[in-house]
Design an enzyme around this catalytic site. Structure first.
Site, PDB file in Angstrom:
ATOM      1  N   LYS A  81      98.910  -3.653  45.426  1.00 31.19           N
ATOM      2  CA  LYS A  81      98.718  -2.367  44.317  1.00 31.19           C
ATOM      3  C   LYS A  81      99.077  -1.239  45.062  1.00 31.19           C
ATOM      4  O   LYS A  81      99.182  -0.353  44.393  1.00 31.19           O
ATOM      5  CB  LYS A  81      97.333  -2.381  43.989  1.00 31.19           C
TER       6      LYS A  81
ATOM      7  N   LYS B  20     104.093 -11.372  37.815  1.00 29.62           N
ATOM      8  CA  LYS B  20     103.518 -11.324  37.455  1.00 29.62           C
ATOM      9  C   LYS B  20     103.203 -10.552  36.158  1.00 29.62           C
ATOM     10  O   LYS B  20     103.531  -8.510  36.269  1.00 29.62           O
ATOM     11  CB  LYS B  20     101.452 -11.221  37.460  1.00 29.62           C
TER      12      LYS B  20
ATOM     13  N   LYS C 159     100.347  -5.643  31.976  1.00 30.02           N
ATOM     14  CA  LYS C 159      99.706  -4.949  30.971  1.00 30.02           C
ATOM     15  C   LYS C 159     100.565  -2.610  31.261  1.00 30.02           C
ATOM     16  O   LYS C 159     101.207  -2.111  30.520  1.00 30.02           O
ATOM     17  CB  LYS C 159      98.800  -4.825  30.599  1.00 30.02           C
TER      18      LYS C 159
HETATM   19  N1  AQP Z   1     100.367 -12.943  33.735  1.00 33.64           N
HETATM   20  C1  AQP Z   1      99.019 -12.500  33.536  1.00 33.64           C
HETATM   21  N2  AQP Z   1      99.179 -14.297  33.936  1.00 33.64           N
HETATM   22  C2  AQP Z   1      98.131 -15.398  33.572  1.00 33.64           C
HETATM   23  N3  AQP Z   1      96.605 -13.896  33.332  1.00 33.64           N
HETATM   24  C3  AQP Z   1      97.056 -13.509  33.196  1.00 33.64           C
HETATM   25  N4  AQP Z   1      96.141 -12.491  33.981  1.00 33.64           N
HETATM   26  C4  AQP Z   1      96.328 -11.080  33.454  1.00 33.64           C
HETATM   27  N5  AQP Z   1      97.475 -11.071  33.643  1.00 33.64           N
HETATM   28  C5  AQP Z   1      98.024 -11.625  33.802  1.00 33.64           C
HETATM   29  C6  AQP Z   1      94.428 -12.742  33.587  1.00 33.64           C
HETATM   30  O1  AQP Z   1      93.097 -11.389  32.299  1.00 33.64           O
HETATM   31  C7  AQP Z   1      92.620 -11.315  33.180  1.00 33.64           C
HETATM   32  C8  AQP Z   1      91.891  -9.717  33.082  1.00 33.64           C
HETATM   33  O2  AQP Z   1      92.766  -9.195  33.819  1.00 33.64           O
HETATM   34  P1  AQP Z   1      93.113  -7.679  34.125  1.00 33.64           P
HETATM   35  O3  AQP Z   1      93.719  -6.760  33.215  1.00 33.64           O
HETATM   36  O4  AQP Z   1      91.477  -7.741  34.640  1.00 33.64           O
HETATM   37  O5  AQP Z   1      93.579  -7.438  35.662  1.00 33.64           O
HETATM   38  P2  AQP Z   1      95.010  -7.570  36.333  1.00 33.64           P
HETATM   39  O6  AQP Z   1      94.857  -9.935  36.464  1.00 33.64           O
HETATM   40  O7  AQP Z   1      95.226  -6.820  36.832  1.00 33.64           O
HETATM   41  O8  AQP Z   1      96.074  -7.207  34.449  1.00 33.64           O
HETATM   42  P3  AQP Z   1      97.397  -6.826  34.435  1.00 33.64           P
HETATM   43  O9  AQP Z   1      97.276  -6.837  33.196  1.00 33.64           O
HETATM   44  O10 AQP Z   1      98.092  -7.076  35.337  1.00 33.64           O
HETATM   45  O11 AQP Z   1      97.138  -5.234  34.670  1.00 33.64           O
HETATM   46  P4  AQP Z   1      96.958  -4.288  35.388  1.00 33.64           P
HETATM   47  O12 AQP Z   1      98.776  -4.707  35.077  1.00 33.64           O
HETATM   48  O13 AQP Z   1      96.643  -3.148  34.780  1.00 33.64           O
HETATM   49  O14 AQP Z   1      97.246  -4.817  36.830  1.00 33.64           O
HETATM   50  C9  AQP Z   1      92.005 -11.809  34.521  1.00 33.64           C
HETATM   51  O15 AQP Z   1      91.778 -13.393  34.136  1.00 33.64           O
HETATM   52  C10 AQP Z   1      93.506 -12.502  35.019  1.00 33.64           C
HETATM   53  O16 AQP Z   1      93.757 -13.777  35.346  1.00 33.64           O
END
Ligand code: AQP
Length: 344
Positions: free
Chosen positions: A126, A208, A211
């Site tokens: 990040k 990955k 969002k």
């Molecule tokens: N691509 C993914 N595959 C499997 N699990 C995922 N999770 C997120 N993306 C994937 C799971 O969703 C939960 C919450 O995630 P989060 O929103 O708190 O943070 P993150 O993992 O950083 O998700 P994003 O979508 O990638 O958010 P941004 O873009 O804001 O950084 C967790 O249990 C995670 O494992």
């Protein structure tokens, strides 16, 4: 006192194991959030005592547009419920509504080493992605996550593989605190499912699915239209081979097979047999269909719920009451153990 608090106390004889998990309202939730997290949360509700949080404090480690953050917070809560989280069974709440998260985070931060936080791969990723805003919150994010988990005596943390390192750190922090101040925290375990553990970007299957990815073609949003989902999956990046098989170097196909498997329950061998002699086009169309079908009821329920602001706010308030009651008990214990003076 809410009904959930009463249930927590009545179940004292045979306590169910406790689960905590959350998603950041940093955008519209994706297929990754659904398959890696929320879909599994739903199945856990009967056997565990579950707390599911919309973690808005975490979201501001990356700059958010305030109006969007408010909107995404409400949407995320509506999506939890639309996906099947039942607020009568599970405690559903918004993190900033329970101040104990930020308070415990400070105490835990004083028991976390700089070196430990420096090793977190999410921080490295990040801080590269947001090089103009490498703030202290981004660095201490895992401490807040440890506070989220440890406040509730959590036994199990259902997360995607990407969050495993953070849960391990929460275990280390709990163990260290318990060692210094005597037994205080339950040491949590990460909790994974077999398939759908990590869903990758449709435009770069080595990354990955996220969002907050600026390219909307890289993710399937849970609430986009059926046609959008099918179209995005049809244009997913694959490779120059033609055989649908799970193998090293075929990241795009592996990702689509994992998505197909999550929705159909079929294993990789079975999927390979099903698409033997058929091209990628046919396979991608089938993945798009099962994905759009699998999300249909969620989309419909979400569309109904998101209009009912009064209901969503009632759920938020009730969830915050229950969570605050549990969190305060832990925080008081922690404050006493570290030696903070309390006035009755
Ligand atoms: N691509 C993914 N595959 C499997 N699990 C995922 N999770 C997120 N993306 C994937 C799971 O969703 C939960 C919450 O995630 P989060 O929103 O708190 O943070 P993150 O993992 O950083 O998700 P994003 O979508 O990638 O958010 P941004 O873009 O804001 O950084 C967790 O249990 C995670 O494992």
């Amino acid at each position: 006192m809410s009904e959930q608090i009463v249930n927590v106390q009545e179940n004292k004889e045979e306590p169910k194991k406790r689960i905590f998990s959350g998603v950041q309202p940093s955008g519209v939730l994706t297929l990754g959030n659904y398959l890696g997290a929320i879909k599994n949360w739903v199945t856990l509700q009967d056997d565990y005592e579950c707390l599911y949080c919309v973690v808005d404090l975490h979201a501001i480690t990356v700059r958010q547009v305030p109006a969007d953050l408010r909107k995404h917070t409400q949407e995320a809560l509506a999506l939890y419920i639309a996906c099947g989280i039942d607020p009568e069974k599970s405690c559903v709440f918004v993190q900033s509504h329970v101040p104990a998260h930020a308070e415990l985070s400070w105490v835990l931060g004083c028991n976390t080493m700089f070196g430990e936080l420096s090793r977190m791969t999410q921080f490295k990723d990040k801080s590269q992605k947001h090089a103009d805003n490498v703030n202290a919150g981004l660095f201490t994010y895992p401490v807040l996550m440890a506070a989220d988990i440890l406040l509730y005596g959590t036994d199990l943390v259902p997360v995607g593989a990407d969050q495993k390192q953070h849960v391990e750190l929460a275990r280390d922090i709990a163990g260290r605190f318990n060692g210094v101040y005597s037994d205080t925290f339950t040491v949590p375990e990460p909790f994974f499912v077999k398939t759908g553990m990590k869903i990758y970007s449709l435009t770069d299957p080595t990354k990955k699915m996220s969002k907050s990815d600026p390219n909307p073609k890289s993710y399937v949003s849970i609430i986009e239209t059926r046609d959008e989902t099918i179209k995005k999956i049809k244009s997913a990046v694959t490779d120059s081979d033609t055989a649908v098989r799970y193998a090293q170097g075929k990241d795009g196909i592996n990702n689509l097979m994992s998505i197909y498997s999550s929705f159909t329950g079929k294993g990789y061998d079975e999927i390979e047999r099903e698409f033997d002699g058929k091209g990628y086009g046919e396979f991608k169309a089938a993945v798009g269909e099962v994905c759009a079908d699998g999300l249909e009821s969620v989309r419909n329920e979400y569309a109904r719920l998101v209009k009912d602001k009064a209901y969503l706010e009632e759920v938020m308030k009730k969830g915050a009451d229950t969570a605050s009651y549990l969190a305060r008990k832990t925080l008081s214990k922690v404050y006493r153990k570290v030696g903070f003076y309390s006035v009755k």
